[in-house]
Design a protein around this motif. Structure first.
Motif, PDB file in Angstrom:
ATOM      1  N   ARG A 190       0.813  -1.215   0.000  1.00 42.34           N
ATOM      2  CA  ARG A 190       0.000   0.000   0.000  1.00 42.34           C
ATOM      3  C   ARG A 190       0.851   1.272   0.000  1.00 42.34           C
ATOM      4  N   LEU A 191       2.107   1.185   0.407  1.00 40.23           N
ATOM      5  CA  LEU A 191       2.927   2.388   0.533  1.00 40.23           C
ATOM      6  C   LEU A 191       4.113   2.444  -0.425  1.00 40.23           C
ATOM      7  N   ALA A 192       4.564   1.301  -0.919  1.00 47.72           N
ATOM      8  CA  ALA A 192       5.732   1.295  -1.797  1.00 47.72           C
ATOM      9  C   ALA A 192       5.431   2.020  -3.100  1.00 47.72           C
ATOM     10  N   SER A 193       6.417   2.749  -3.590  1.00 47.48           N
ATOM     11  CA  SER A 193       6.322   3.456  -4.887  1.00 47.48           C
ATOM     12  C   SER A 193       5.215   4.500  -4.908  1.00 47.48           C
ATOM     13  N   ARG A 194       4.896   5.073  -3.764  1.00 53.03           N
ATOM     14  CA  ARG A 194       3.880   6.132  -3.709  1.00 53.03           C
ATOM     15  C   ARG A 194       4.525   7.411  -3.199  1.00 53.03           C
ATOM     16  N   ASN A 195       4.471   8.480  -3.966  1.00 49.54           N
ATOM     17  CA  ASN A 195       4.908   9.807  -3.517  1.00 49.54           C
ATOM     18  C   ASN A 195       6.329   9.807  -2.964  1.00 49.54           C
ATOM     19  N   ASN A 196       7.188   9.040  -3.608  1.00 47.65           N
ATOM     20  CA  ASN A 196       8.595   8.977  -3.218  1.00 47.65           C
ATOM     21  C   ASN A 196       8.790   8.375  -1.818  1.00 47.65           C
ATOM     22  N   ASN A 197       7.812   7.614  -1.324  1.00 47.85           N
ATOM     23  CA  ASN A 197       7.983   6.911  -0.063  1.00 47.85           C
ATOM     24  C   ASN A 197       8.938   5.735  -0.248  1.00 47.85           C
ATOM     25  N   ARG A 198       9.686   5.424   0.806  1.00 48.90           N
ATOM     26  CA  ARG A 198      10.597   4.277   0.802  1.00 48.90           C
ATOM     27  C   ARG A 198      10.104   3.274   1.839  1.00 48.90           C
ATOM     28  N   VAL A 199       9.989   2.031   1.428  1.00 47.20           N
ATOM     29  CA  VAL A 199       9.455   0.977   2.305  1.00 47.20           C
ATOM     30  C   VAL A 199      10.490  -0.132   2.444  1.00 47.20           C
ATOM     31  N   PHE A 200      10.764  -0.503   3.685  1.00 47.12           N
ATOM     32  CA  PHE A 200      11.683  -1.589   3.995  1.00 47.12           C
ATOM     33  C   PHE A 200      10.895  -2.711   4.668  1.00 47.12           C
ATOM     34  N   MET A 201      10.991  -3.904   4.073  1.00 44.82           N
ATOM     35  CA  MET A 201      10.233  -5.052   4.549  1.00 44.82           C
ATOM     36  C   MET A 201      11.159  -5.988   5.315  1.00 44.82           C
ATOM     37  N   THR A 202      10.773  -6.330   6.551  1.00 47.40           N
ATOM     38  CA  THR A 202      11.592  -7.250   7.338  1.00 47.40           C
ATOM     39  C   THR A 202      11.574  -8.639   6.733  1.00 47.40           C
ATOM     40  N   GLY A 203      12.608  -9.410   7.022  1.00 50.92           N
ATOM     41  CA  GLY A 203      12.713 -10.760   6.492  1.00 50.92           C
ATOM     42  C   GLY A 203      11.970 -11.777   7.338  1.00 50.92           C
ATOM     43  N   GLY A 204      12.010 -13.015   6.904  1.00 60.18           N
ATOM     44  CA  GLY A 204      11.357 -14.088   7.624  1.00 60.18           C
ATOM     45  C   GLY A 204      10.273 -14.739   6.792  1.00 60.18           C
ATOM     46  N   GLU A 205       9.749 -15.838   7.304  1.00 59.86           N
ATOM     47  CA  GLU A 205       8.687 -16.557   6.604  1.00 59.86           C
ATOM     48  C   GLU A 205       7.367 -15.812   6.737  1.00 59.86           C
ATOM     49  N   LEU A 206       6.671 -15.612   5.623  1.00 60.63           N
ATOM     50  CA  LEU A 206       5.394 -14.922   5.643  1.00 60.63           C
ATOM     51  C   LEU A 206       4.275 -15.864   6.075  1.00 60.63           C
ATOM     52  N   GLY A 207       3.421 -15.370   6.972  1.00 60.55           N
ATOM     53  CA  GLY A 207       2.252 -16.133   7.370  1.00 60.55           C
ATOM     54  C   GLY A 207       1.249 -16.212   6.236  1.00 60.55           C
ATOM     55  N   GLY A 208       0.556 -17.324   6.116  1.00 58.67           N
ATOM     56  CA  GLY A 208      -0.371 -17.512   5.008  1.00 58.67           C
ATOM     57  C   GLY A 208      -1.619 -16.664   5.108  1.00 58.67           C
ATOM     58  N   ASP A 209      -2.054 -16.347   6.333  1.00 58.62           N
ATOM     59  CA  ASP A 209      -3.305 -15.602   6.511  1.00 58.62           C
ATOM     60  C   ASP A 209      -3.113 -14.115   6.269  1.00 58.62           C
ATOM     61  N   ASP A 210      -2.098 -13.516   6.916  1.00 56.41           N
ATOM     62  CA  ASP A 210      -1.953 -12.060   6.866  1.00 56.41           C
ATOM     63  C   ASP A 210      -0.710 -11.585   6.125  1.00 56.41           C
ATOM     64  N   ALA A 211       0.093 -12.499   5.592  1.00 52.42           N
ATOM     65  CA  ALA A 211       1.304 -12.140   4.841  1.00 52.42           C
ATOM     66  C   ALA A 211       2.213 -11.236   5.654  1.00 52.42           C
ATOM     67  N   ALA A 212       2.472 -11.644   6.903  1.00 50.74           N
ATOM     68  CA  ALA A 212       3.362 -10.907   7.784  1.00 50.74           C
ATOM     69  C   ALA A 212       4.507 -11.797   8.218  1.00 50.74           C
ATOM     70  N   ALA A 213       5.684 -11.183   8.410  1.00 45.72           N
ATOM     71  CA  ALA A 213       6.889 -11.913   8.803  1.00 45.72           C
ATOM     72  C   ALA A 213       7.206 -11.655  10.270  1.00 45.72           C
ATOM     73  N   PHE A 214       7.526 -12.724  10.987  1.00 42.58           N
ATOM     74  CA  PHE A 214       7.907 -12.614  12.392  1.00 42.58           C
ATOM     75  C   PHE A 214       9.158 -13.453  12.624  1.00 42.58           C
ATOM     76  N   GLY A 215       9.679 -13.370  13.842  1.00 41.99           N
ATOM     77  CA  GLY A 215      10.803 -14.205  14.221  1.00 41.99           C
ATOM     78  C   GLY A 215      12.099 -13.425  14.349  1.00 41.99           C
ATOM     79  N   PRO A 216      13.187 -14.121  14.699  1.00 44.19           N
ATOM     80  CA  PRO A 216      14.479 -13.457  14.955  1.00 44.19           C
ATOM     81  C   PRO A 216      14.998 -12.622  13.798  1.00 44.19           C
ATOM     82  N   SER A 217      14.816 -13.078  12.561  1.00 42.36           N
ATOM     83  CA  SER A 217      15.340 -12.308  11.431  1.00 42.36           C
ATOM     84  C   SER A 217      14.621 -10.979  11.280  1.00 42.36           C
ATOM     85  N   SER A 218      13.321 -10.946  11.567  1.00 41.50           N
ATOM     86  CA  SER A 218      12.569  -9.684  11.518  1.00 41.50           C
ATOM     87  C   SER A 218      13.068  -8.711  12.570  1.00 41.50           C
ATOM     88  N   ILE A 219      13.312  -9.212  13.759  1.00 45.48           N
ATOM     89  CA  ILE A 219      13.766  -8.353  14.845  1.00 45.48           C
ATOM     90  C   ILE A 219      15.179  -7.829  14.564  1.00 45.48           C
TER      91      ILE A 219
END
Length: 251
Positions: A127-156
């Motif tokens: 929703r925010l990447a490539s909009r109005n010169n915004n920069r988005v950094f996505m944490t690493g890790g395995e994405l959950g199937g329901d909400d497509a979110a990454a958790f765990g040590p690599s994210s932290i």
């Protein structure tokens, strides 16, 4: 008498989703020890679940699927998002955690420019990447199937590379004991890591989160600077926020 009391306890939990031992004792006009004796068989048979200081309905321990939750209290979540938009400036640096309210916030923040956003949510990143010169950094890790979110040590570990002005965090509940709570340990761990990298922490929560219990403690209220919500919370919550120096921002 104990069967009648257990029925009354179950009724109290059904009404609110959870109840403290103290509140149950007051409601039923018995001692806290009597309540503890009466809830023990209810816990053993799975009718209720125990948390520190109280019990909750089993239905309270799991959120509905993400897309279904996106449709719950939409007006309230959009109101929260509108309030956040007014408080975020062009060029701000932010951490946004995974959640339906933060997803609505991300949609609103697409109107801002030159933001630096760190998130563990693919929903928010898109929703925010490539909009109005915004920069988005996505944490690493395995994405959950329901909400497509990454958790765990690599994210932290990824979060620790950033220092931002503000962390915007959703929570499962804001309980009457002065605690922010979540359903899962990994969500709470991500929230605490985000708070450590931010100058300020804002909790974004629609009014349904006040008084709601969940089993994992994130932190005490006094660790955050603002709670942004769509309607004034109950008076006891307002008093506690005032006592701990937390600002309530409401529509």
């Amino acid at each position: 008498m104990s069967l009648k009391r257990q029925a009354d306890i179950l009724q109290a939990v059904r009404e609110t989703g959870s109840a403290s031992i103290t509140d149950l004792a007051t409601r039923l006009d018995v001692s806290t020890e009597t309540i503890r004796r009466n809830i023990k068989p209810l816990i053993e048979q799975g009718s209720v679940l125990r948390f520190h200081g109280g019990i909750m309905s089993p239905d309270q321990t799991a959120d509905p699927p993400f897309q279904r939750r996106m449709h719950l209290n939409q007006a309230g979540k959009r109101q929260v998002a509108s309030l956040v938009l007014d408080m975020v400036r062009d060029g701000d640096s932010l951490i946004l955690d995974n959640g339906t309210t933060t997803t609505y916030v991300a949609e609103a923040l697409a109107a801002r420019s030159n933001l630096v956003v760190v998130t563990n949510s693919a929903q928010i990143a898109c929703r925010l990447a490539s909009r109005n010169n915004n920069r988005v950094f996505m944490t690493g890790g395995e994405l959950g199937g329901d909400d497509a979110a990454a958790f765990g040590p690599s994210s932290i570990e990824f979060l620790k590379q950033f220092e931002v002005r503000c962390a915007l965090l959703s929570v499962a509940g804001i309980n009457a004991r002065g605690e922010l709570v979540d359903f899962h340990l990994f969500e709470a761990e991500f929230s605490r890591a985000a708070m450590a990298q931010a100058e300020e922490t804002w909790v974004i929560a629609d009014q349904s989160k006040f008084g709601r219990e969940a089993p994992v403690k994130v932190c005490e209220w006094g660790k955050v600077q603002k709670i942004i919500t769509d309607a004034p919370p109950p008076e006891d919550f307002i008093a506690r926020c005032a006592a701990t120096g937390v600002r309530i921002v409401t529509g």
